[in-house]
Design an enzyme around this catalytic site. Structure first.
Site, PDB file in Angstrom:
ATOM      1  N   ASN A   5     -79.941 -40.262  50.602  1.00  0.00           N
ATOM      2  CA  ASN A   5     -80.513 -40.498  49.265  1.00  0.00           C
ATOM      3  C   ASN A   5     -79.605 -39.790  48.270  1.00  0.00           C
ATOM      4  O   ASN A   5     -79.602 -38.563  48.184  1.00  0.00           O
ATOM      5  CB  ASN A   5     -81.942 -39.926  49.215  1.00  0.00           C
ATOM      6  CG  ASN A   5     -82.558 -40.032  47.823  1.00  0.00           C
ATOM      7  OD1 ASN A   5     -82.000 -40.682  46.938  1.00  0.00           O
ATOM      8  ND2 ASN A   5     -83.700 -39.393  47.643  1.00  0.00           N
ATOM      9  N   LYS A   7     -79.745 -39.817  45.119  1.00  0.00           N
ATOM     10  CA  LYS A   7     -80.440 -39.374  43.901  1.00  0.00           C
ATOM     11  C   LYS A   7     -79.595 -39.741  42.667  1.00  0.00           C
ATOM     12  O   LYS A   7     -78.939 -40.780  42.673  1.00  0.00           O
ATOM     13  CB  LYS A   7     -80.762 -37.885  43.992  1.00  0.00           C
ATOM     14  CG  LYS A   7     -81.507 -37.537  45.293  1.00  0.00           C
ATOM     15  CD  LYS A   7     -82.091 -36.163  45.306  1.00  0.00           C
ATOM     16  CE  LYS A   7     -82.814 -35.926  46.639  1.00  0.00           C
ATOM     17  NZ  LYS A   7     -83.476 -34.634  46.713  1.00  0.00           N
ATOM     18  N   HIS A  90     -90.864 -40.944  46.480  1.00  0.00           N
ATOM     19  CA  HIS A  90     -90.159 -39.659  46.592  1.00  0.00           C
ATOM     20  C   HIS A  90     -90.876 -38.603  45.739  1.00  0.00           C
ATOM     21  O   HIS A  90     -91.364 -38.911  44.647  1.00  0.00           O
ATOM     22  CB  HIS A  90     -88.701 -39.820  46.151  1.00  0.00           C
ATOM     23  CG  HIS A  90     -87.867 -38.650  46.575  1.00  0.00           C
ATOM     24  ND1 HIS A  90     -87.876 -37.468  45.883  1.00  0.00           N
ATOM     25  CD2 HIS A  90     -87.066 -38.463  47.643  1.00  0.00           C
ATOM     26  CE1 HIS A  90     -87.094 -36.604  46.511  1.00  0.00           C
ATOM     27  NE2 HIS A  90     -86.590 -37.175  47.581  1.00  0.00           N
ATOM     28  N   GLU A  92     -89.766 -36.401  43.877  1.00  0.00           N
ATOM     29  CA  GLU A  92     -89.227 -36.251  42.519  1.00  0.00           C
ATOM     30  C   GLU A  92     -89.824 -37.308  41.593  1.00  0.00           C
ATOM     31  O   GLU A  92     -90.047 -37.046  40.404  1.00  0.00           O
ATOM     32  CB  GLU A  92     -87.691 -36.317  42.572  1.00  0.00           C
ATOM     33  CG  GLU A  92     -87.124 -35.039  43.196  1.00  0.00           C
ATOM     34  CD  GLU A  92     -85.832 -35.206  43.971  1.00  0.00           C
ATOM     35  OE1 GLU A  92     -85.153 -36.240  43.825  1.00  0.00           O
ATOM     36  OE2 GLU A  92     -85.505 -34.281  44.754  1.00  0.00           O
ATOM     37  N   GLU A 162     -91.178 -35.256  53.816  1.00  0.00           N
ATOM     38  CA  GLU A 162     -90.312 -34.354  53.061  1.00  0.00           C
ATOM     39  C   GLU A 162     -91.160 -33.248  52.441  1.00  0.00           C
ATOM     40  O   GLU A 162     -91.757 -33.454  51.371  1.00  0.00           O
ATOM     41  CB  GLU A 162     -89.579 -35.116  51.958  1.00  0.00           C
ATOM     42  CG  GLU A 162     -88.707 -36.235  52.479  1.00  0.00           C
ATOM     43  CD  GLU A 162     -87.567 -36.560  51.528  1.00  0.00           C
ATOM     44  OE1 GLU A 162     -86.420 -36.501  51.968  1.00  0.00           O
ATOM     45  OE2 GLU A 162     -87.824 -36.844  50.347  1.00  0.00           O
ATOM     46  N   GLY A 168     -83.755 -29.539  48.610  1.00  0.00           N
ATOM     47  CA  GLY A 168     -82.726 -28.956  47.758  1.00  0.00           C
ATOM     48  C   GLY A 168     -82.797 -27.441  47.652  1.00  0.00           C
ATOM     49  O   GLY A 168     -82.114 -26.838  46.817  1.00  0.00           O
ATOM     50  N   SER A 208     -83.429 -30.300  53.000  1.00  0.00           N
ATOM     51  CA  SER A 208     -82.356 -29.390  53.437  1.00  0.00           C
ATOM     52  C   SER A 208     -81.922 -29.644  54.878  1.00  0.00           C
ATOM     53  O   SER A 208     -81.544 -28.723  55.592  1.00  0.00           O
ATOM     54  CB  SER A 208     -82.769 -27.925  53.244  1.00  0.00           C
ATOM     55  OG  SER A 208     -82.991 -27.659  51.866  1.00  0.00           O
TER      56      SER A 208
HETATM   57  P1  13P Z   1     -81.970 -32.376  50.276  1.00  0.00           P
HETATM   58  O1  13P Z   1     -81.422 -32.871  51.598  1.00  0.00           O
HETATM   59  O2  13P Z   1     -80.920 -32.202  49.227  1.00  0.00           O
HETATM   60  O3  13P Z   1     -82.859 -31.190  50.455  1.00  0.00           O
HETATM   61  O4  13P Z   1     -82.901 -33.560  49.722  1.00  0.00           O
HETATM   62  C1  13P Z   1     -83.810 -34.154  50.565  1.00  0.00           C
HETATM   63  C2  13P Z   1     -84.378 -35.333  49.895  1.00  0.00           C
HETATM   64  O5  13P Z   1     -85.100 -35.224  48.917  1.00  0.00           O
HETATM   65  C3  13P Z   1     -84.036 -36.668  50.424  1.00  0.00           C
HETATM   66  O6  13P Z   1     -84.802 -37.661  49.843  1.00  0.00           O
END
Ligand code: 13P
Length: 245
Positions: A5, A7, A90, A92, A162, A168, A208
């Site tokens: 992803n 982003k 997601h 976010e 997640e 992150g 992560s």
């Molecule tokens: P990270 O791997 O950067 O922690 O992000 C995970 C994520 O949100 C994948 O959709």
């Protein structure tokens, strides 16, 4: 499955360069490989990766079919680029753009109606984990947006657990925490759709996950792969994770 992803990272030229590197190196993966990119990349990615084992996903789609929704991109438009997957739900999007279970249910319906497969994200925030109510949170996310789907449609859903506190942050769920939650998710799917569907459901871990910890996370029986953020932006790291599956 291992899915990246991106982003809101990589301009078009940078995205083409990364996808080209992946295309040249990911030739015979032992699992499904997907990259989810910004909307503006999709047409180019689908063209570039045609015939390769890497599928293309959008990171979101609109909750309306068409019309006067300035700035939105519909599921039909996503499908018309050649992308075959869409990430929906997601954290976010839930947190920053206030996407509710009802909105997400509509997005899932539109994505499926337009022939897309869905990677649906679920997961608790830190306070919910600290209050030990992560199972209830994840169950209600599934019930709120997915569990009115027919069995045929539910089979087109990949789940991605997640934990929001792990995204992150460098704080990965321990392999035990991941396995416990994934087993709970599978049992919840079994209650609704039966054991056969639950056994066939792909449940990804995200948060992560990186080139160093992927193999241990993926060694759990209920962890069927990963949804990778930061580590999917560098081809060598992403390829190491693909090979860990
Ligand atoms: P990270 O791997 O950067 O922690 O992000 C995970 C994520 O949100 C994948 O959709």
């Amino acid at each position: 499955m291992v899915a990246g992803n991106w982003k809101m990272n990589k301009n078009l030229q940078e995205g083409v360069a990364l996808a080209t590197e992946l295309k040249n190196n990911v030739t015979n993966p032992q699992c499904a490989v997907v990259i989810a990119t910004p909307f503006i990349h999709l047409t180019e990615m689908a063209r570039l990766l045609k015939g390769s084992p890497i599928a293309v996903a959008a990171e979101n789609c609109a909750d309306h079919a068409s019309g006067a929704y300035t700035g939105e991109v519909s599921a039909e438009m996503v499908a018309s680029t050649g992308a075959t997957y869409c990430i929906i739900g997601h954290s976010e999007r839930r947190l920053y753009y206030h996407e509710t279970p009802d909105i997400l249910r509509e997005k899932v319906r539109l994505a499926l109606d337009n022939g897309l497969r869905v990677i649906f994200c679920i997961g608790e925030v830190r306070e919910e984990r600290e209050a030990n109510c992560q199972n209830e949170v994840v169950r209600s996310q599934m019930e709120g947006s997915l569990f009115d789907l027919s069995e045929e449609n539910f089979r087109k859903i990949t789940l991605a657990y997640e934990p929001v506190w792990a995204i992150g942050t460098g704080l990965t769920a321990t392999p035990d925490q991941a396995e416990q939650m994934h087993a709970f998710i599978r049992s919840t799917v079994a209650e609704r759709y039966g054991q056969a569907v639950a056994d066939d459901t792909t449940i990804l871990y995200g948060g992560s996950c990186n080139a160093k910890n992927a193999a241990e996370l993926f060694s759990n029986p209920d962890v069927d792969g990963g949804l990778i953020g930061g580590a999917s932006l560098k081809a060598p790291d992403f390829m190491t994770i693909i090979n860990a599956r």
